[in-house]
Design a protein around this motif. Structure first.
Motif, mmCIF file in Angstrom:
data_model
loop_
_atom_site.group_PDB
_atom_site.id
_atom_site.type_symbol
_atom_site.label_atom_id
_atom_site.label_comp_id
_atom_site.label_asym_id
_atom_site.label_seq_id
_atom_site.Cartn_x
_atom_site.Cartn_y
_atom_site.Cartn_z
ATOM 1 N N GLY A 91 0.814 -1.201 0.000
ATOM 2 C CA GLY A 91 0.000 0.000 0.000
ATOM 3 C C GLY A 91 0.847 1.249 0.000
ATOM 4 O O GLY A 91 2.041 1.210 -0.292
ATOM 5 N N ARG A 124 -4.361 5.683 7.990
ATOM 6 C CA ARG A 124 -4.192 6.515 6.797
ATOM 7 C C ARG A 124 -3.626 5.759 5.606
ATOM 8 O O ARG A 124 -3.461 6.329 4.540
ATOM 9 C CB ARG A 124 -3.262 7.682 7.112
ATOM 10 N N GLN A 126 -3.382 3.569 2.404
ATOM 11 C CA GLN A 126 -4.166 3.074 1.266
ATOM 12 C C GLN A 126 -3.664 1.672 0.965
ATOM 13 O O GLN A 126 -2.493 1.474 0.611
ATOM 14 C CB GLN A 126 -3.958 3.982 0.054
#
Length: 129
Positions: A91, A124, A126
């Motif tokens: 990510g 936070r 992704q």
């Protein structure tokens, strides 16, 4: 392992990693130095997108993850350049990072590298599929 071309950011990240009790095997700022550094067999890597040899971070991250089995998270001010993600990587987190978020990311990466079931990504982060 840190892949970051901004000298001050790389040095700060390396210092924080050490202060948190982790061992950083080194810093790379382009494709060539990243591939040289991976020969030291890192477990995890934090990779920026735009490096001294251009926007090569996604390619480096994919190679580290898929060819060398390194757990990779992108730490970048430009997460949109990653599109829907990079195959094999975990990510991305957007810079700047607070120390607590960096700590949570490192804890997560270590747990993933050790196949722990309790690995929770930072809020936070992704995640890529």
């Amino acid at each position: 392992m840190i892949v970051e071309d901004e000298f001050l950011i790389a040095m700060e990240m390396e210092q924080i990693v050490g202060n948190l009790g982790y061992n950083c095997i080194g810093v790379a700022d382009d494709t060539e130095s990243a591939i040289e550094l991976v020969l030291k067999k890192p477990d995890i890597a934090m990779v920026d997108v735009n490096l001294s040899d251009g926007p090569t971070g996604p390619e480096i991250g994919a190679r580290l993850a898929n060819e060398y089995d390194v757990k990779v998270v992108f730490v970048t001010a430009n997460p949109k350049q990653l599109g829907n993600g990079v195959k094999g990587t975990l990510g991305a987190l957007t810079k700047p990072l607070e120390i607590e978020v960096l700590k949570d990311m490192l804890d997560y990466l270590v747990k993933v590298a050790n196949d722990r079931d309790d690995a929770e990504p930072p809020r936070r982060m992704q995640l890529f599929n």
